[in-house]
Design a protein around this motif. Structure first.
Motif, PDB file in Angstrom:
ATOM      1  N   ARG A   1       2.176   6.734  -7.516  1.00 60.41           N
ATOM      2  CA  ARG A   1       2.240   6.386  -8.937  1.00 60.41           C
ATOM      3  C   ARG A   1       2.836   7.545  -9.734  1.00 60.41           C
ATOM      4  O   ARG A   1       3.653   7.344 -10.634  1.00 60.41           O
ATOM      5  N   LEU A   2       2.431   8.780  -9.388  1.00 61.29           N
ATOM      6  CA  LEU A   2       2.984   9.940 -10.081  1.00 61.29           C
ATOM      7  C   LEU A   2       4.420  10.221  -9.636  1.00 61.29           C
ATOM      8  O   LEU A   2       5.258  10.631 -10.448  1.00 61.29           O
ATOM      9  N   LEU A   3       4.708   9.997  -8.348  1.00 56.99           N
ATOM     10  CA  LEU A   3       6.068  10.208  -7.863  1.00 56.99           C
ATOM     11  C   LEU A   3       7.059   9.320  -8.609  1.00 56.99           C
ATOM     12  O   LEU A   3       8.185   9.734  -8.907  1.00 56.99           O
TER      13      LEU A   3
ATOM     14  N   LEU B   1       9.403  13.937  -0.490  1.00 54.68           N
ATOM     15  CA  LEU B   1       8.241  14.792  -0.727  1.00 54.68           C
ATOM     16  C   LEU B   1       8.658  16.150  -1.248  1.00 54.68           C
ATOM     17  O   LEU B   1       9.760  16.626  -0.987  1.00 54.68           O
ATOM     18  N   ASN B   2       7.745  16.780  -1.974  1.00 52.85           N
ATOM     19  CA  ASN B   2       7.973  18.121  -2.486  1.00 52.85           C
ATOM     20  C   ASN B   2       7.031  19.100  -1.792  1.00 52.85           C
ATOM     21  O   ASN B   2       7.395  19.724  -0.809  1.00 52.85           O
ATOM     22  N   ARG B   3       5.808  19.227  -2.277  1.00 57.39           N
ATOM     23  CA  ARG B   3       4.834  20.132  -1.669  1.00 57.39           C
ATOM     24  C   ARG B   3       3.726  19.367  -0.956  1.00 57.39           C
ATOM     25  O   ARG B   3       3.388  19.673   0.184  1.00 57.39           O
ATOM     26  N   LEU B   4       3.137  18.374  -1.641  1.00 47.21           N
ATOM     27  CA  LEU B   4       2.037  17.623  -1.051  1.00 47.21           C
ATOM     28  C   LEU B   4       2.518  16.746   0.101  1.00 47.21           C
ATOM     29  O   LEU B   4       3.580  16.129   0.025  1.00 47.21           O
TER      30      LEU B   4
ATOM     31  N   LEU C   1       0.848  -1.188   0.000  1.00 46.54           N
ATOM     32  CA  LEU C   1       0.000   0.000   0.000  1.00 46.54           C
ATOM     33  C   LEU C   1       0.888   1.244   0.000  1.00 46.54           C
ATOM     34  O   LEU C   1       2.090   1.161   0.279  1.00 46.54           O
ATOM     35  N   PRO C   2       0.332   2.418  -0.303  1.00 46.05           N
ATOM     36  CA  PRO C   2       1.141   3.647  -0.262  1.00 46.05           C
ATOM     37  C   PRO C   2       1.811   3.841   1.089  1.00 46.05           C
ATOM     38  O   PRO C   2       1.244   3.508   2.143  1.00 46.05           O
ATOM     39  N   GLU C   3       3.026   4.376   1.073  1.00 45.83           N
ATOM     40  CA  GLU C   3       3.772   4.576   2.318  1.00 45.83           C
ATOM     41  C   GLU C   3       3.069   5.554   3.256  1.00 45.83           C
ATOM     42  O   GLU C   3       3.314   5.555   4.464  1.00 45.83           O
TER      43      GLU C   3
ATOM     44  N   GLY D   1       1.186  14.874  -7.779  1.00 46.00           N
ATOM     45  CA  GLY D   1      -0.248  15.049  -7.909  1.00 46.00           C
ATOM     46  C   GLY D   1      -0.969  14.380  -6.754  1.00 46.00           C
ATOM     47  O   GLY D   1      -0.381  13.636  -5.961  1.00 46.00           O
ATOM     48  N   MET D   2      -2.267  14.654  -6.658  1.00 44.13           N
ATOM     49  CA  MET D   2      -3.068  14.110  -5.577  1.00 44.13           C
ATOM     50  C   MET D   2      -3.387  12.631  -5.789  1.00 44.13           C
ATOM     51  O   MET D   2      -3.441  12.153  -6.919  1.00 44.13           O
ATOM     52  N   ILE D   3      -3.625  11.931  -4.704  1.00 44.72           N
ATOM     53  CA  ILE D   3      -4.162  10.574  -4.756  1.00 44.72           C
ATOM     54  C   ILE D   3      -5.566  10.643  -5.355  1.00 44.72           C
ATOM     55  O   ILE D   3      -6.342  11.537  -5.045  1.00 44.72           O
ATOM     56  N   THR D   4      -5.884   9.708  -6.232  1.00 43.16           N
ATOM     57  CA  THR D   4      -7.199   9.715  -6.870  1.00 43.16           C
ATOM     58  C   THR D   4      -8.079   8.546  -6.455  1.00 43.16           C
ATOM     59  O   THR D   4      -9.296   8.601  -6.631  1.00 43.16           O
TER      60      THR D   4
END
Length: 440
Positions: A301-303, A292-295, A216-218, A309-312
């Motif tokens: 997936r985008l990283l 991380l950058n801003r979010l 799963l996402p970290e 970008g945001m999680i969708t």
């Protein structure tokens, strides 16, 4: 009178042009259908056919303008990109909104009506059939679209017709106007008891995937803790930035940004940064902050593609972690965590006195206390007054120790005391220094 005439260009052949000034239009080349270039044809027979077809089109447009009040006939497929382009130029919506709205129009309206369907032929009766069709539309998980998702498809189409009326390519009232839209959100009386939230957090904290399961996402644990301990809405959490978390002042600022808007203009607010959330975010930023950058919770997936970008889609995350502690598929939803925060927050103390309903309403992003008093005030079976909001296993040993010991292999029944205010002070101070050293 409209006519065909021929133009000579240097040593090239004469090419056909049409003069439509008598109809209120200009002069234009008579281009052979399928030609890759905007050059008039050299064939007189083709020129006559193209001229005749263009005459019919311009005369029909003149009638449409006089009788129907529209500038030109437009198909659904042709107007969708024009509509999205106009919204982008207005600069009142985010790129995420444009992407999601375009996807709903493509997979919903265009799939049902067809890209070549003239806008003028779509009536309220046709939209009602579209609404019924949405109720049987698959959601990709073996079920059907929820009421709130169906509503989003209808609202995307309604916005398109509003723009079509403004651009004078549709005449009459918006055909979506008389359609009763499905409910936007699940029932407001669904919430998690504190012990249920604590169980879900423990599931996220101890999750370690075993092959062939995909990880799963970290940010899973930190994200779930963030929603549970701030009461923010799902998209508010997905679009939160690192700089919105103020460890020094112990607040989380929720405001519109480039990633997403808020539900209402008055949803901008500051929420307390509780001790438990401070611990979770400190550990999360210590481990993954360099990526991380801003979010604060970006899409991995985008990283991986070097983008941000945001999680969708978080359904797999919630379903996987919920199933580990006994929740049924689809039972764990972000709204339940938000409502659970509201019920727990109403039981806290503010300088020794019960917290005011107005304070809780503002932290939830409501403009008044009516919804808090009507919905949240009577929910929950735990009536324990506390200075802070927290959801710890240690607070519910009778319920959680047997459950977690049975279901979680990595769970240790050794219980520790919840964080005190002094521990929070040390944690905030230490983390602020770490952020300054890392330039965050």
């Amino acid at each position: 009178m409209a006519r065909i005439y021929w133009r000579h260009h240097r040593a090239g052949p004469a090419r056909a042009w049409g003069d439509f000034t008598s109809l209120g239009y200009g002069r234009e080349p008579l281009v052979e259908p399928g030609s890759p270039k905007r050059l008039g044809t050299t064939n007189p027979a083709i020129a006559a056919k193209v001229f005749t077809d263009r005459m019919k089109e311009l005369e029909q447009a003149k009638v449409d303008r006089a009788v129907l009040g529209v500038e030109k006939r437009m198909t659904l497929g042709a107007f969708v990109p024009q509509h999205l382009s106009l919204r982008r130029q207005e600069a009142t919506v985010t790129e995420t909104w444009l992407k999601e709205t375009g996807a709903r129009l493509q997979s919903g309206a265009i799939r049902f009506f067809g890209a070549d369907r003239p806008l003028l032929s779509i009536t309220s009766r046709e939209v009602l059939r579209f609404k019924i069709w949405l109720t049987e539309f698959p959601n990709g998980r073996g079920g059907k679209l929820s009421g709130s998702t169906q509503r989003k498809y209808l609202e995307a189409l309604s916005g398109l017709f509003t723009a079509a009326i403004r651009e004078r390519v549709y005449h009459g009232p918006n055909p979506i106007g008389g359609i009763v839209k499905p409910s936007e959100s699940p029932p407001m009386d669904e919430w998690f008891e504190p012990w249920q939230t604590a169980a879900l957090l423990e599931s996220a904290r101890t999750y370690r995937p075993t092959p062939p399961a995909r990880p799963l996402p970290e940010c899973s644990y930190a994200l779930i803790a963030f929603v549970a301990l701030t009461g923010c809405r799902m998209r508010e959490a997905f679009g939160i930035e690192i700089e919105d978390v103020d460890f020094g002042r112990r607040v989380v600022r929720i405001h519109p940004n480039a990633w997403r808007r808020l539900k209402t203009p008055r949803s901008t607010r500051a929420v307390p940064l509780w001790p438990q959330l401070t611990e979770v975010l400190s550990d999360y930023l210590g481990k993954y902050g360099s990526r991380l950058n801003r979010l604060l919770f970006p899409s991995e997936r985008l990283l991986a593609r070097g983008e941000e970008g945001m999680i969708t889609d978080s359904r797999k995350m919630l379903g996987t972690l919920g199933s580990r502690v006994g929740f049924q598929p689809g039972e764990v939803r972000w709204n339940k965590l938000r409502h659970g925060y509201a019920t727990a927050r109403l039981q806290t103390l503010d300088n020794g006195a019960p917290v005011s309903t107005f304070t809780v309403a503002r932290e939830l992003g409501h403009t008044g206390v009516h919804m808090v008093e009507r919905i949240y005030g009577h929910l929950g079976e735990v009536r324990h007054r506390s200075e802070v909001v927290e959801f710890r296993v240690e607070q519910h040993p009778a319920r959680l120790v047997p459950l977690l010991t049975t279901r979680l292999d990595s769970f240790s029944p050794t219980l520790s005391e919840p964080s005190s205010s002094s521990t929070l002070q040390q944690s905030c101070s230490s983390h602020s220094e770490t952020l300054e050293q890392n330039g965050l």
